[in-house]
Design a protein around this motif. Sequence first.
Motif, PDB file in Angstrom:
ATOM      1  N   ALA A  68     -86.953  38.231 -91.933  1.00 37.97           N
ATOM      2  CA  ALA A  68     -86.295  36.950 -91.648  1.00 37.97           C
ATOM      3  C   ALA A  68     -87.317  35.823 -91.534  1.00 37.97           C
ATOM      4  CB  ALA A  68     -85.485  37.056 -90.352  1.00 37.97           C
ATOM      5  N   ALA A  72     -87.350  32.345 -93.849  1.00 38.97           N
ATOM      6  CA  ALA A  72     -87.216  31.032 -93.223  1.00 38.97           C
ATOM      7  C   ALA A  72     -88.406  30.111 -93.479  1.00 38.97           C
ATOM      8  CB  ALA A  72     -87.006  31.202 -91.715  1.00 38.97           C
ATOM      9  N   THR A  76     -88.879  25.361 -94.442  1.00 38.10           N
ATOM     10  CA  THR A  76     -89.242  24.483 -93.337  1.00 38.10           C
ATOM     11  C   THR A  76     -89.668  23.102 -93.806  1.00 38.10           C
ATOM     12  OG1 THR A  76     -89.960  26.428 -92.086  1.00 38.10           O
ATOM     13  CG2 THR A  76     -90.660  24.290 -91.266  1.00 38.10           C
ATOM     14  N   ALA A  92     -84.379  24.987 -84.318  1.00 40.20           N
ATOM     15  CA  ALA A  92     -85.038  26.296 -84.404  1.00 40.20           C
ATOM     16  C   ALA A  92     -85.091  26.970 -83.048  1.00 40.20           C
ATOM     17  CB  ALA A  92     -86.448  26.128 -84.974  1.00 40.20           C
ATOM     18  N   LEU A 121     -85.088  34.182 -88.049  1.00 41.30           N
ATOM     19  CA  LEU A 121     -84.853  32.931 -88.772  1.00 41.30           C
ATOM     20  C   LEU A 121     -85.315  31.737 -87.949  1.00 41.30           C
ATOM     21  CD1 LEU A 121     -81.329  33.669 -90.296  1.00 41.30           C
ATOM     22  CD2 LEU A 121     -83.512  33.567 -91.521  1.00 41.30           C
ATOM     23  N   GLY A 124     -89.159  31.875 -87.846  1.00 39.92           N
ATOM     24  CA  GLY A 124     -89.756  31.539 -89.130  1.00 39.92           C
ATOM     25  C   GLY A 124     -89.840  30.044 -89.358  1.00 39.92           C
ATOM     26  N   ILE A 125     -88.908  29.291 -88.806  1.00 40.63           N
ATOM     27  CA  ILE A 125     -88.976  27.828 -88.872  1.00 40.63           C
ATOM     28  C   ILE A 125     -90.000  27.293 -87.875  1.00 40.63           C
ATOM     29  CG2 ILE A 125     -87.679  25.695 -88.506  1.00 40.63           C
ATOM     30  CD1 ILE A 125     -85.160  27.234 -89.377  1.00 40.63           C
ATOM     31  N   ALA A 219     -88.387  33.272-101.456  1.00 39.75           N
ATOM     32  CA  ALA A 219     -87.933  33.963-100.246  1.00 39.75           C
ATOM     33  C   ALA A 219     -87.773  35.471-100.462  1.00 39.75           C
ATOM     34  CB  ALA A 219     -86.627  33.342 -99.737  1.00 39.75           C
TER      35      ALA A 219
END
Length: 474
Positions: A68, A72, A76, A92, A121, A124-125, A219
């Motif tokens: 994930a 993500a 960004t 986030a 997720l 990851g941001i 991704a």
Amino acid sequence: MTSPTPAAAPATNRLPAGAMRTAWILIVGGFAAILDSTIVAIAIDTLGREFAVPVATIQWISTGYLLALAVAIPITGWAQQRFGGKRLWIFALALFLLGSVLCATAWDAPSLIAFRVVQGLGGGIMFPLMQSLAVQAVGGRMQGMGKLMAVVTVPIALGPIIGPVIGGVILDSLSWRWLFLVNVPIVLIGIVLAAWKLPDDSARRVKAKFDIVGMLLLAPGLALLLLGLSNVESGDGIARLDVLLPLIAGAALIAAFTFWSLHRRERALVQLRLLGRRTLSSSSIVLALAGAALYGAMLLLPLYWQSLRGETVLTAALLLIPQGVGSLAARPIAGLLLDRIGARALAIIGFALVALGTVPFAFADAGTSNVWLSAVLVIRGLGLGTVLIPIMTVSMTGLGHDDIPQATMITRIAQQLGGAFGTAALAVVLTTLLDSATTPAGAVDAFHAAFWVATGVSVLALLTALVLPRREPA
């Protein structure tokens, strides 16, 4: 549209007003995500017993989180441009908070794995955005950046050290659900601070077109590479379909994305054209090796104490504390030294300390003094606390405001892949030798070989650091 690089300010170590405050606000929220990525690793066996599933199944709470993150990270830069950094940061944090609460309410292994994806997720941001917002707060000035990076990279250095300790304490005294609930107050404080004091950058929002093709290539490409490397860690080497197929497919998608990105240039999801800058390309290479040196050995150290010394999970985690102490002690010093001796010299010193702090484990056995090994870990921690600051600072040198989010995604991807490659390589070495060991001495030799490989990675990173610029331009 790429903004022009701001004119260099007069050489001074003083940061713009509010830059350090922004950094501290960011690490409050960022610490929860980085802590969570390590705190759960120590609980795999416990959670497997709790849900009555094999390790191969419950391991997906870590693998799903990792995949994930990979999905993500590439969005960004676009999302920051489209919605603004402050709004995206709060979103986030809220997504990570939701995932944490859901994980604590999981009723079986599949639900826990799904909720960990939600957490991933959000994380990851947060990882690339944290660095991007901090660097943008400096306004393009590189002088004094070492001090800022010393703050921003604190969670990155401490997460792998403190996470297992907290996880061990929770599993020893509380329900496993607190592995995730411990995030809640940290993230809530992070949301409040961000809403209250994080600078509003909504005026810079741009309705940028989303690169759908790039997303469909990058991704899944990253996710497949990381999946293949994660499967390597389970043992039995790399000659398996669940390793080779994801690695080959992932590499093919990444290659296709590379051609696509270079063709689309400023319109690409991740603008690989920026790797034409020596500062970014050289620092990305070194960051990949730094990730391998950091996360690879973090696989070996707990296993050494648990497998060879017979220590409990909690004791093994506590024995890693000296490494965290060394890392903390190094950060303010490294931040000051960066502007005095330059990034190249500081990175070389850091990797040399990491290597020196790893070599003694290549000679240690079941009777080696823990006091001696604790002292060695302090040295290793000093190195780990030093290396990221100059490399991450160099990666941002000479970039305009709108290029910074793109650069942070590139460096984050490099560090993520480097850590996965390093962990997989050491896992293959260790498991292969342990499988062939028939005596306790053979097991000791297996760990010795793995620690020599870890030392070699640090030395390779040291040599690669020679490509870094000697000093950052003012």
